[in-house]
Scaffold this motif. Sequence first.
Motif, PDB file in Angstrom:
ATOM      1  N   VAL A   1      -6.194   3.403   7.879  1.00 22.56           N
ATOM      2  CA  VAL A   1      -5.104   4.159   8.501  1.00 22.56           C
ATOM      3  C   VAL A   1      -5.319   5.664   8.437  1.00 22.56           C
ATOM      4  O   VAL A   1      -4.504   6.428   8.946  1.00 22.56           O
ATOM      5  CB  VAL A   1      -3.747   3.815   7.849  1.00 22.56           C
ATOM      6  N   THR A   2      -6.411   6.097   7.822  1.00 25.58           N
ATOM      7  CA  THR A   2      -6.687   7.528   7.679  1.00 25.58           C
ATOM      8  C   THR A   2      -7.692   7.968   8.735  1.00 25.58           C
ATOM      9  O   THR A   2      -8.774   7.386   8.836  1.00 25.58           O
ATOM     10  CB  THR A   2      -7.238   7.829   6.277  1.00 25.58           C
ATOM     11  N   PRO A   3      -7.364   8.972   9.558  1.00 27.06           N
ATOM     12  CA  PRO A   3      -8.299   9.392  10.608  1.00 27.06           C
ATOM     13  C   PRO A   3      -9.489  10.160  10.046  1.00 27.06           C
ATOM     14  O   PRO A   3      -9.325  11.094   9.262  1.00 27.06           O
ATOM     15  CB  PRO A   3      -7.435  10.284  11.504  1.00 27.06           C
TER      16      PRO A   3
ATOM     17  N   LYS B   1       0.059   6.849   5.585  1.00 26.13           N
ATOM     18  CA  LYS B   1      -0.641   7.837   6.406  1.00 26.13           C
ATOM     19  C   LYS B   1      -0.546   9.222   5.787  1.00 26.13           C
ATOM     20  O   LYS B   1      -1.515   9.988   5.797  1.00 26.13           O
ATOM     21  CB  LYS B   1      -0.065   7.841   7.821  1.00 26.13           C
ATOM     22  N   GLY B   2       0.626   9.531   5.252  1.00 29.87           N
ATOM     23  CA  GLY B   2       0.834  10.868   4.722  1.00 29.87           C
ATOM     24  C   GLY B   2      -0.115  11.215   3.599  1.00 29.87           C
ATOM     25  O   GLY B   2      -0.772  12.264   3.613  1.00 29.87           O
TER      26      GLY B   2
ATOM     27  N   LEU C   1       0.822  -1.208   0.000  1.00 33.21           N
ATOM     28  CA  LEU C   1       0.000   0.000   0.000  1.00 33.21           C
ATOM     29  C   LEU C   1       0.858   1.260   0.000  1.00 33.21           C
ATOM     30  O   LEU C   1       0.481   2.262  -0.612  1.00 33.21           O
ATOM     31  CB  LEU C   1      -0.934   0.021   1.215  1.00 33.21           C
ATOM     32  N   GLY C   2       2.000   1.215   0.679  1.00 32.80           N
ATOM     33  CA  GLY C   2       2.798   2.418   0.815  1.00 32.80           C
ATOM     34  C   GLY C   2       4.271   2.217   0.557  1.00 32.80           C
ATOM     35  O   GLY C   2       5.096   2.916   1.141  1.00 32.80           O
TER      36      GLY C   2
ATOM     37  N   GLY D   1       9.055  13.190   8.990  1.00 29.90           N
ATOM     38  CA  GLY D   1       8.259  13.475  10.180  1.00 29.90           C
ATOM     39  C   GLY D   1       7.228  12.410  10.469  1.00 29.90           C
ATOM     40  O   GLY D   1       6.296  12.650  11.251  1.00 29.90           O
ATOM     41  N   GLY D   2       7.385  11.243   9.858  1.00 28.63           N
ATOM     42  CA  GLY D   2       6.449  10.156  10.101  1.00 28.63           C
ATOM     43  C   GLY D   2       5.039  10.474   9.642  1.00 28.63           C
ATOM     44  O   GLY D   2       4.072   9.939  10.162  1.00 28.63           O
TER      45      GLY D   2
END
Length: 478
Positions: A209-211, A310-311, A68-69, A339-340
């Motif tokens: 994983v996305t808020p 996430k980014g 996915l990433g 920055g994670g």
Amino acid sequence: MAYRDLREYLAVLENKGLLCHIEAEVDKDWEISAVCRRTFRSIPERNRPALMFDRIKGHDIPLVVGILGGSREIYATALETEVGNVLEKWESGTKNPLKARLVKSAPCQEVVHRGAEVNFEMLPAPVWTVGQDPGAYHTSPFVISKDPETGIPNIGTYRVQVKGRNRAGLMINPPRNMNQHIRKNEARGQGTDVAIVFGTDPVLGLTSVTPFPYGVNEFEIAGGIRREPVDVVRCLTVDLEVPATAEIVVEGRIPFQGREPEGPFGEYGGYMGAAGTHPFIEISCITHRKKPIYQAFLSQMPPSESSCIKGIGREAVILRHLKNNLGIPVTDVYLTESGGATGMLIIAMKKQNRFQPLKAMMGAWSLHDVFGKVTIVVDDDIDIRDSFQVEWALSFRMQPAEDVHVLNNTDPLTLDPSQPWKDGKPVLPTEQVSSKVGIDATKKHAFPPLAVPPREHLEKVDAQWERYGIRALKRNAK
């Protein structure tokens, strides 16, 4: 047409040359982590493949990671779009949600293990931070629970510790939506049903994983992005619905007030996340497809899969909020991988007045506590994914005394080791207070012309670059 399942998606990655098979037998208790780390650190993001470990010592289930990433191209492939259209795909999907479609039978329940047959250790969960993690961890579990009042489900990704054949530890940070489900259930004196899903249609993984704000149904968001409803099936032992084409489903329950030690674990910021007292799950059933495929994320020190995933998803959420909800002329946002995808946020805008940069900072900070401990706003002529250009804007378009804004008493960055200690000891997560810094690196008045050759001259040189015979120097390793 949307991917039916993980397998169809993996076939697409393979056809595009984005999936690398590791055929050598590997040890999940040290080797997978080391191979993944070397892959992500040594191969530039644009050339980085997803990995499939076909032979894992002591297990007959293959493992995929980076699917996915691994890169922005892989992420775009998961969304069935191009890299430049990712944000538009997210915006379109979130504006047009589709309800999930309930089916009576499903591939995810082809094989069923109950009672004494339940064995959570059958899955090839790696040890990611050898010598520091207490054991194997699942890093890509899509954890499903639901609000006991509304019945609206939530899908989130949290670290899951393997604690035995029928027991798992679950670390959920206080602001996360699932905590509200647990609190509401415990206010009623009852436990919380949980389903842990591995290996789904890729869009579900990206939404997990996305808020999103509390009460948003991730199944419906995924359906909107896919432009096709997500098929779900009822679990066998808990009152939940899960993706019908998932590879593996683990059903269980968090007992009323069920808490016990969990962790530590190597986290997204590059440091060990502290151990604590967190919920545990009593596993009642494991179902899976025939010959299942197990999915993991590489987390820990950036660059990692989790920071890429996430980014991009979070960028879409922030951009939509700033542009559509607040009406700020933002053109792009970037949560840096270093920055994670959390600690540093860069915003580009076509500024119309001097108040908008600060308004953009405040808007991003108010959206979610994890966004932008350090936030930088630049003009839209700056490529915010080029650190050189951002640093140039910071150096020559910003005055520290005028353009740096510090906001005190904010929610803390999750798992941030820079949190100050009190009386020589770490502060409990529930008592942590942080701050944020925003830097306005936009032009405040008319600037002199840029000291560079005219664009047309540079483009002409680019078009005939081979004519000059210039090559990068090759240095011998010392």
